[in-house]
Structure formats: structure tokens, C-alpha cells
Design a protein around this motif. Structure first.
Motif, PDB file in Angstrom:
ATOM      1  N   MET A  98       4.520  -7.226   4.664  1.00 54.23           N
ATOM      2  CA  MET A  98       4.498  -5.997   4.385  1.00 54.23           C
ATOM      3  C   MET A  98       3.888  -6.275   3.431  1.00 54.23           C
ATOM      4  O   MET A  98       3.081  -6.800   2.855  1.00 54.23           O
ATOM      5  N   LEU A  99       2.620  -5.421   3.379  1.00 54.73           N
ATOM      6  CA  LEU A  99       1.417  -5.002   1.985  1.00 54.73           C
ATOM      7  C   LEU A  99       1.986  -3.824   1.313  1.00 54.73           C
ATOM      8  O   LEU A  99       2.659  -3.114   1.643  1.00 54.73           O
ATOM      9  N   ILE A 100       2.171  -4.368   0.046  1.00 54.85           N
ATOM     10  CA  ILE A 100       2.674  -2.999  -1.221  1.00 54.85           C
ATOM     11  C   ILE A 100       1.184  -2.875  -1.272  1.00 54.85           C
ATOM     12  O   ILE A 100       0.133  -3.559  -1.584  1.00 54.85           O
ATOM     13  N   GLU A 101       0.934  -1.321  -1.547  1.00 59.90           N
ATOM     14  CA  GLU A 101      -0.677  -0.502  -1.327  1.00 59.90           C
ATOM     15  C   GLU A 101       0.108   0.501  -2.215  1.00 59.90           C
ATOM     16  O   GLU A 101       1.059   0.548  -2.161  1.00 59.90           O
ATOM     17  N   LYS A 102      -1.431   0.697  -3.139  1.00 63.00           N
ATOM     18  CA  LYS A 102      -1.136   2.094  -4.212  1.00 63.00           C
ATOM     19  C   LYS A 102      -0.668   3.187  -3.566  1.00 63.00           C
ATOM     20  O   LYS A 102      -1.232   3.235  -2.171  1.00 63.00           O
ATOM     21  N   SER A 103       0.000   3.869  -4.711  1.00 66.62           N
ATOM     22  CA  SER A 103       0.758   5.155  -4.025  1.00 66.62           C
ATOM     23  C   SER A 103       0.082   6.238  -4.708  1.00 66.62           C
ATOM     24  O   SER A 103       0.812   5.874  -6.727  1.00 66.62           O
ATOM     25  N   GLU A 104       0.350   7.285  -4.756  1.00 63.66           N
ATOM     26  CA  GLU A 104       0.215   8.416  -5.967  1.00 63.66           C
ATOM     27  C   GLU A 104       1.088   8.831  -6.051  1.00 63.66           C
ATOM     28  O   GLU A 104       1.891   9.916  -7.076  1.00 63.66           O
ATOM     29  N   GLU A 105       2.669   9.054  -5.235  1.00 63.29           N
ATOM     30  CA  GLU A 105       3.485   9.447  -5.286  1.00 63.29           C
ATOM     31  C   GLU A 105       4.799   8.324  -5.943  1.00 63.29           C
ATOM     32  O   GLU A 105       5.224   8.286  -6.551  1.00 63.29           O
ATOM     33  N   ALA A 106       4.729   7.484  -6.541  1.00 63.84           N
ATOM     34  CA  ALA A 106       5.793   6.307  -6.456  1.00 63.84           C
ATOM     35  C   ALA A 106       4.797   5.331  -6.975  1.00 63.84           C
ATOM     36  O   ALA A 106       3.696   5.069  -6.887  1.00 63.84           O
ATOM     37  N   ALA A 107       5.563   4.061  -7.309  1.00 58.58           N
ATOM     38  CA  ALA A 107       5.293   2.655  -7.908  1.00 58.58           C
ATOM     39  C   ALA A 107       3.875   2.014  -7.182  1.00 58.58           C
ATOM     40  O   ALA A 107       2.994   1.707  -7.050  1.00 58.58           O
ATOM     41  N   PHE A 108       4.825   2.272  -5.682  1.00 50.07           N
ATOM     42  CA  PHE A 108       3.456   1.515  -4.702  1.00 50.07           C
ATOM     43  C   PHE A 108       4.002   2.009  -3.444  1.00 50.07           C
ATOM     44  O   PHE A 108       5.153   3.020  -3.326  1.00 50.07           O
ATOM     45  N   TYR A 109       3.030   1.576  -1.853  1.00 47.19           N
ATOM     46  CA  TYR A 109       3.533   2.406  -1.263  1.00 47.19           C
ATOM     47  C   TYR A 109       4.364   0.892   0.173  1.00 47.19           C
ATOM     48  O   TYR A 109       3.762   0.295  -0.017  1.00 47.19           O
ATOM     49  N   MET A 110       4.806   0.666   0.507  1.00 43.40           N
ATOM     50  CA  MET A 110       5.290  -0.039   1.515  1.00 43.40           C
ATOM     51  C   MET A 110       5.132   0.037   2.902  1.00 43.40           C
ATOM     52  O   MET A 110       5.634   1.094   3.755  1.00 43.40           O
ATOM     53  N   ARG A 111       4.236  -0.855   3.267  1.00 43.33           N
ATOM     54  CA  ARG A 111       3.675  -1.317   4.336  1.00 43.33           C
ATOM     55  C   ARG A 111       4.813  -1.760   6.261  1.00 43.33           C
ATOM     56  O   ARG A 111       4.402  -2.677   5.205  1.00 43.33           O
ATOM     57  N   TYR A 112       4.531  -1.689   6.965  1.00 41.51           N
ATOM     58  CA  TYR A 112       6.309  -2.499   7.277  1.00 41.51           C
ATOM     59  C   TYR A 112       5.238  -2.509   8.291  1.00 41.51           C
ATOM     60  O   TYR A 112       4.616  -1.840   9.687  1.00 41.51           O
ATOM     61  N   PHE A 113       5.669  -4.020   9.093  1.00 36.94           N
ATOM     62  CA  PHE A 113       5.272  -5.113  10.349  1.00 36.94           C
ATOM     63  C   PHE A 113       5.867  -5.911  11.224  1.00 36.94           C
ATOM     64  O   PHE A 113       5.993  -6.530  10.189  1.00 36.94           O
ATOM     65  N   ASN A 114       6.092  -5.798  12.089  1.00 37.27           N
ATOM     66  CA  ASN A 114       7.236  -6.403  13.001  1.00 37.27           C
ATOM     67  C   ASN A 114       6.184  -7.951  13.056  1.00 37.27           C
ATOM     68  O   ASN A 114       5.239  -7.605  12.775  1.00 37.27           O
ATOM     69  N   SER A 115       6.574  -8.527  13.228  1.00 40.54           N
ATOM     70  CA  SER A 115       6.241  -9.901  14.237  1.00 40.54           C
ATOM     71  C   SER A 115       5.477 -10.054  14.763  1.00 40.54           C
ATOM     72  O   SER A 115       4.714 -11.127  14.979  1.00 40.54           O
ATOM     73  N   ASP A 116       5.281  -8.839  15.812  1.00 40.77           N
ATOM     74  CA  ASP A 116       4.685  -8.771  16.608  1.00 40.77           C
ATOM     75  C   ASP A 116       3.262  -8.309  16.055  1.00 40.77           C
ATOM     76  O   ASP A 116       2.156  -7.815  17.079  1.00 40.77           O
ATOM     77  N   GLY A 117       2.419  -7.892  14.847  1.00 40.22           N
ATOM     78  CA  GLY A 117       1.673  -7.807  14.353  1.00 40.22           C
ATOM     79  C   GLY A 117       1.399  -5.762  14.540  1.00 40.22           C
ATOM     80  O   GLY A 117       0.982  -5.165  14.025  1.00 40.22           O
ATOM     81  N   ASN A 118       2.911  -5.716  14.979  1.00 43.35           N
ATOM     82  CA  ASN A 118       2.598  -3.665  14.924  1.00 43.35           C
ATOM     83  C   ASN A 118       2.983  -3.127  14.102  1.00 43.35           C
ATOM     84  O   ASN A 118       4.464  -3.524  13.690  1.00 43.35           O
ATOM     85  N   GLU A 119       2.734  -2.057  13.432  1.00 41.32           N
ATOM     86  CA  GLU A 119       2.978  -1.736  12.250  1.00 41.32           C
ATOM     87  C   GLU A 119       4.156  -0.775  12.427  1.00 41.32           C
ATOM     88  O   GLU A 119       4.797   0.046  14.400  1.00 41.32           O
ATOM     89  N   SER A 120       5.842  -0.816  11.918  1.00 40.65           N
ATOM     90  CA  SER A 120       6.520  -0.194  12.280  1.00 40.65           C
ATOM     91  C   SER A 120       7.308   0.592  11.488  1.00 40.65           C
ATOM     92  O   SER A 120       6.471   0.750  10.336  1.00 40.65           O
ATOM     93  N   THR A 121       9.072   1.193  11.439  1.00 45.84           N
ATOM     94  CA  THR A 121       9.370   1.762  11.196  1.00 45.84           C
ATOM     95  C   THR A 121       9.536   1.219   9.848  1.00 45.84           C
ATOM     96  O   THR A 121      10.403   0.244   9.249  1.00 45.84           O
ATOM     97  N   MET A 122      11.337   2.038   9.182  1.00 47.69           N
ATOM     98  CA  MET A 122      11.626   1.389   8.385  1.00 47.69           C
ATOM     99  C   MET A 122      12.556   0.295   8.247  1.00 47.69           C
ATOM    100  O   MET A 122      13.009   0.030   9.208  1.00 47.69           O
ATOM    101  N   CYS A 123      11.947  -0.629   7.207  1.00 54.52           N
ATOM    102  CA  CYS A 123      12.848  -1.998   7.372  1.00 54.52           C
ATOM    103  C   CYS A 123      13.511  -2.112   6.010  1.00 54.52           C
ATOM    104  O   CYS A 123      13.154  -1.968   4.793  1.00 54.52           O
TER     105      CYS A 123
END
Ligand SMILES: N[C@H](CCC[C@H](N)C(=O)O)C(=O)O
Length: 257
Positions: free
Chosen positions: A48-73
């Protein structure tokens, strides 16, 4: 390039988390798969990457171990909230944005986090299984003996079936008591069984409720530990859906990319 990270697990579902609020790191699919690799890298089910967000404390970007970005964890959401609090990004109540919308997390104890999940307004009941999206897609099957189920073979067959062009996670559920179930999950993007799956146990609890156990709090036993799911049902929608359970900060380090 050296990239600092922390390693967490939530009921045995494990993650590498990187604070990228400075947007200093651009990670390729190959780099993420390398970091998650159990031999060549740090090793984890996801990143997971913690990224800047204008709407909340941060944005959670999630990747599975295959390296692909995916849906909520769900378990990842609990771990990232704990880490964000520990680095001062949020207080005891943590609000962040995920790919499926806003989430709120509460620190119930130093190693126990309660996470609000999205509302669920659709559950498809098919002969022999349920399908619902709890932030990630889940195919839920009830079985009498989940401990002796070949989760990887059966899960892989369902995950790659023509029914699911984008794939799905597959949950095998055994009812232990009116509000206690045992769940094992084959996870899309990990392409293996994980020791627990947060969005999976939410899907399992809701399917159990619908299939004749009208409880609104479930204790879920998984191979990685115990989780709790609670919800209300109003106007054909599951709302106030919460996933509660343990989180563990394991270690911090730097990986060379
Ligand atoms: N593998 C899932 C995402 C992670 C889900 C799981 N780790 C959780 O805790 O919800 C998918 O690609 O749909």
C-alpha cells in the motif's frame, strides 16, 4: 534508490506500506512484485502507498503481490490506519479515501483497529454460491468441512472461470455456530490462499446472514486469527459495516530498487 517501508500484518494477511505523501516514489508493476516476493524481496500479500488526498487525511492505493493495482483491502485498510496514526497523519479516528470511497478507522486498542467498510446494496444468490462486492469481489461458498478443502485448487478454478472476466476472490465458509464461522480465502492477485481476507470475511458474514443466520455481529475464525464483522440492514442495504481485528507492526526497513 532506497525506499523506506514498514511491514504489517492484520490477522496474518501481510503488507508492505510506503509513505508516499511526498510523491517521491514511482513504483513499476515489476518493482511492486519484487518487493512483495517471498524470496527475492520483503515478502507480502500486498503493498500500500499512502498518498496525499484533498478529501481526507490520505489516499490508500492498494496493490496485490502480483504488482497490479487492485480494489479495496480490508485488512490493509486496518493496517494503514494504524501506521498513519503512528506517523501523526491522523488521531485516534482516522479518515482516508480508498478506491471504493471514504473509510473511517478507530483505534480500539494499541493493536486493535475497527474499520468502516462500504455499504453493500447487492448480493447475488446463485445455486451453490453467493457473489457480492464488499470493496473487492467475492464468490462465497458454504462447506461442511473447510479445514479439509483444497482452497487453492478449487479457488483457482473459480477465480479463472469464464464467469469472472476480471477475476474474483473466493471464500470457503463453514458455519460453526449461529454467529461464528470459519473462513478460508483464495485471493485474486495473490493467486494463493491468504491467512485471512478482510473484504472476504465481510462477504462471508453477510452471506451467512442472508442464508438463514439473521445475526448482525459475526466472529470469524481464520487461519491467521480472529476477526469480527458487524452491520445493520436497512432499506435493502447493508450499512454501518465494520471490520474489527488485530494489527501488528512487524518491522521497518529500506529496500533497494
Ligand atoms: N486480493 C483482493 C484485494 C485484497 C483483499 C484482501 N487482502 C482484504 O483484506 O480485503 C482483490 O484483488 O480483490
Amino acid at each position: 534508490m532506497e525506499v523506506p517501508f514498514v511491514k504489517y500484518h492484520g490477522a496474518g494477511n501481510d503488507f508492505v506500506i510506503i509513505d508516499n505523501t511526498s510523491a517521491a516514489y514511482t513504483l513499476t508493476r515489476e518493482a511492486i512484485a519484487f518487493i512483495c516476493h517471498r524470496r527475492f524481496g520483503v515478502g507480502s500479500d500486498g503493498l500500500m502507498l499512502i498518498e496525499k488526498s484533498e478529501e481526507a487525511a490520505f489516499y490508500m492505493r492498494y496493490f496485490n503481490s502480483d504488482g497490479n493495482e487492485s480494489t479495496m483491502c480490508g485488512n490493509g485498510g486496518r493496517c494503514i490506519a494504524h501506521f498513519a496514526h503512528s506517523i501523526g497523519l491522523a488521531g485516534e479516528s482516522i479518515s482516508f479515501m480508498g478506491i471504493d470511497g471514504p473509510h473511517q478507522a478507530t483505534i480500539l486498542a494499541p493493536d486493535r483497529i475497527k474499520l468502516k467498510m462500504k455499504n453493500i446494496d447487492r448480493v447475488d444468490h446463485h445455486p451453490g454460491y453467493y457473489f457480492l462486492d464488499t470493496g473487492s469481489p467475492h464468490h462465497v461458498v458454504f462447506k461442511d468441512d473447510v479445514r479439509n478443502t483444497d482452497v487453492v485448487t478449487e479457488g483457482k478454478n473459480i477465480r479463472y472461470s469464464d464467469k469472472y472476466p476480471a477475476g474474483t476472490n473466493v471464500d470457503f465458509v463453514e458455519i460453526l455456530d449461529t454467529n461464528r464461522i470459519f473462513v478460508r480465502t483464495y485471493e485474486r492477485g495473490v493467486e494463493d490462499e491468504t491467512l485471512s481476507c478482510g473484504t472476504g470475511v465481510v462477504a462471508a458474514a453477510i452471506a451467512t446472514n442472508i442464508s438463514g443466520n439473521p445475526k448482525d455481529v459475526f466472529i470469524i475464525e481464520t487461519r491467521g486469527g480472529e476477526l469480527e464483522v458487524s452491520f445493520s440492514y436497512q432499506k435493502n442495504e447493508f450499512i454501518d459495516v465494520y471490520l474489527t481485528g488485530p494489527v501488528k507492526f512487524v518491522f521497518s526497513g529500506k529496500i533497494v530498487l
